[in-house]
Design a protein around this motif. Structure first.
Motif, PDB file in Angstrom:
ATOM      1  N   ILE A 136      25.669  -2.062  10.954  1.00  5.53           N
ATOM      2  CA  ILE A 136      26.120  -0.662  10.983  1.00  5.53           C
ATOM      3  C   ILE A 136      27.645  -0.672  10.915  1.00  5.53           C
ATOM      4  N   ASP A 179      27.927   4.676  11.061  1.00  4.74           N
ATOM      5  CA  ASP A 179      28.135   5.553  12.211  1.00  4.74           C
ATOM      6  C   ASP A 179      29.493   6.216  11.998  1.00  4.74           C
ATOM      7  N   ASN A 189      22.205   5.697   5.202  1.00  2.13           N
ATOM      8  CA  ASN A 189      21.710   6.210   6.478  1.00  2.13           C
ATOM      9  C   ASN A 189      22.898   6.538   7.360  1.00  2.13           C
ATOM     10  N   ILE A 211      14.193   3.983  11.860  1.00  2.00           N
ATOM     11  CA  ILE A 211      15.431   3.545  11.194  1.00  2.00           C
ATOM     12  C   ILE A 211      15.769   2.157  11.730  1.00  2.00           C
ATOM     13  N   LEU A 212      16.600   1.412  11.039  1.00  2.00           N
ATOM     14  CA  LEU A 212      17.038   0.072  11.451  1.00  2.00           C
ATOM     15  C   LEU A 212      15.834  -0.844  11.703  1.00  2.00           C
ATOM     16  N   LYS A 244      24.381  -0.215   4.342  1.00  2.00           N
ATOM     17  CA  LYS A 244      23.358   0.838   4.238  1.00  2.00           C
ATOM     18  C   LYS A 244      23.415   1.855   5.384  1.00  2.00           C
ATOM     19  N   VAL A 245      24.078   1.475   6.485  1.00  2.00           N
ATOM     20  CA  VAL A 245      24.090   2.358   7.656  1.00  2.00           C
ATOM     21  C   VAL A 245      25.527   2.576   8.138  1.00  2.00           C
ATOM     22  N   LYS A 290      20.627  10.482  11.135  1.00  2.00           N
ATOM     23  CA  LYS A 290      19.284  10.033  11.542  1.00  2.00           C
ATOM     24  C   LYS A 290      19.275   9.686  13.033  1.00  2.00           C
TER      25      LYS A 290
END
Ligand code: FNR
Length: 341
Positions: A182, A207, A252, A51-52, A204-205, A274
């Motif tokens: 993120i 937390d 994600n 990922i990332l 896209k991501v 993920k």
């Protein structure tokens, strides 16, 4: 010491004052379903993840905490040494202070010094200018940046920010830098509608950093001299609720907030995360005891994660995402309700 630095140092001691290792949270409302015939050898279990733009040996990481003061530098240095030794990704705390006050930069850059080849994540508030975002990345030669959304915390802080026009700024940042961005909550979870709106502008991501662990209303409340806002302590979505509600979007997810042990990590993966971030549970042994205690915890976790994966018959994180689980009726209800809104 400036007021801002003083406040940050107080966060560390107030965190420790309120830390409760036996805290119950919504991870307890999720039950996994083991299999007694896994048909796997432990050596076949692969807990790594891509990922990332990177390959991570461990799917859990040290999440954003600190920077600024000399105490924060010591903590960042200890965390980065451990991150380097065990190949864990690591985020630093908000670098705003490092941008305002040049003398504090080394409390952040120490993480790159101690961990020259590791995956390091910069951290700034989502309202910061693009130049500052670039400066924060450069300060620690970061591999990615977390932009935190902390309107609740700021509004509770009597001297905090008051302007939260954020979407244009976030869109501009996402389109202007090459490192992955993120979007991160700070212990209040994330509303699925926010995920949708941010995903529409290119994020896209996420937390989700939900409730169930460190509670910044509690911490900020202690720092407010004039008024106490205890009644806001319940505000937010839990990590479990946030993950389940956001799962339907093609983004994600990173699970953090209230992760206490390797079983919580596995549960977060089953619910769609993920990567899994840990702040409080790692900070506590470091502050209360020493870096060795944190190392012992991390080695145990690294050993236990593949074992728990095997207990439920999954050999990698992709399979884990499909693993069966039973939510309590409380969680099923709240997710059902969020889905309809
Ligand atoms: C934090 N957290 C945080 N997050 C962030 O994006 N920028 C920051 O500067 C900080 N600072 C900070 C200081 C301290 C002392 C703690 C404990 C935490 C929030 C953190 O990254 C995480 O979102 C929450 O703490 C919830 O996770 P835990 O602590 O329950 O694992």
């Amino acid at each position: 010491m400036s007021d801002a630095l003083q406040r940050k140092n107080e966060h560390l001691s107030l965190f420790e004052k309120y830390y409760d290792p036996n805290q119950k949270n919504d991870f307890d409302e999720i039950r996994l379903v083991p299999t007694l015939i896994p048909e796997l050898n432990l050596s076949e279990v692969d807990p790594t993840i891509d990922i990332l733009g990177s390959h991570f040996l461990h799917s859990f990481f040290i999440n954003a905490m600190t920077g600024g003061s000399s105490r924060a530098k010591e903590i960042n240095s200890q965390l980065a040494t451990i991150a380097n030794k065990y190949h864990l990704a690591m985020a630093v705390g908000s670098q705003k202070i490092g941008i305002i006050d040049q003398n504090t930069k080394d409390s952040f850059s120490v993480v790159r010094e101690k961990n020259p080849d590791g995956f390091i994540i910069a951290n700034l508030s989502a309202n910061q200018k693009i130049e500052h975002v670039k400066e924060a990345i450069k300060m620690i030669d970061a591999n990615a940046i977390q932009l935190h959304l902390n309107s609740i915390q700021e509004l509770v802080n009597s001297e905090g920010d008051r302007d939260f026009h954020l979407l244009n700024n976030i869109e501009n940042i996402v389109n202007s830098i090459e490192q992955p961005v993120i979007i991160k909550s700070v212990g209040f979870g994330i509303n699925p509608n926010d995920v949708k709106r941010l995903s529409d502008i290119g994020v896209k991501v996420f937390d989700v950093s939900g409730t169930g662990g460190t509670n910044f209303i509690k911490i900020e409340n202690q720092q407010n001299k004039t008024h106490h806002l205890d009644y806001l302590e319940e505000l937010g979505l839990s990590t479990v609720e946030s993950l389940l509600a956001a799962k339907k979007y093609a983004v994600n997810l990173i699970g953090s907030g209230g992760v206490r042990n390797p079983l919580d990590i596995i549960k977060a993966h089953v619910l769609g995360a993920k990567l899994v971030g840990i702040s409080g549970t790692f900070l506590h042994p470091l502050i209360k005891r020493d870096p060795d205690s944190l190392e012992t915890m991390i080695t145990e976790w690294i050993e236990m994660i593949p074992k728990i994966m095997l207990m439920i018959g999954t050999k990698n994180l992709e399979e884990l995402k499909q693993a069966p689980y039973i939510p309590s009726s409380k969680i099923a209800n709240s997710v059902n309700f969020l889905d309809k809104n």
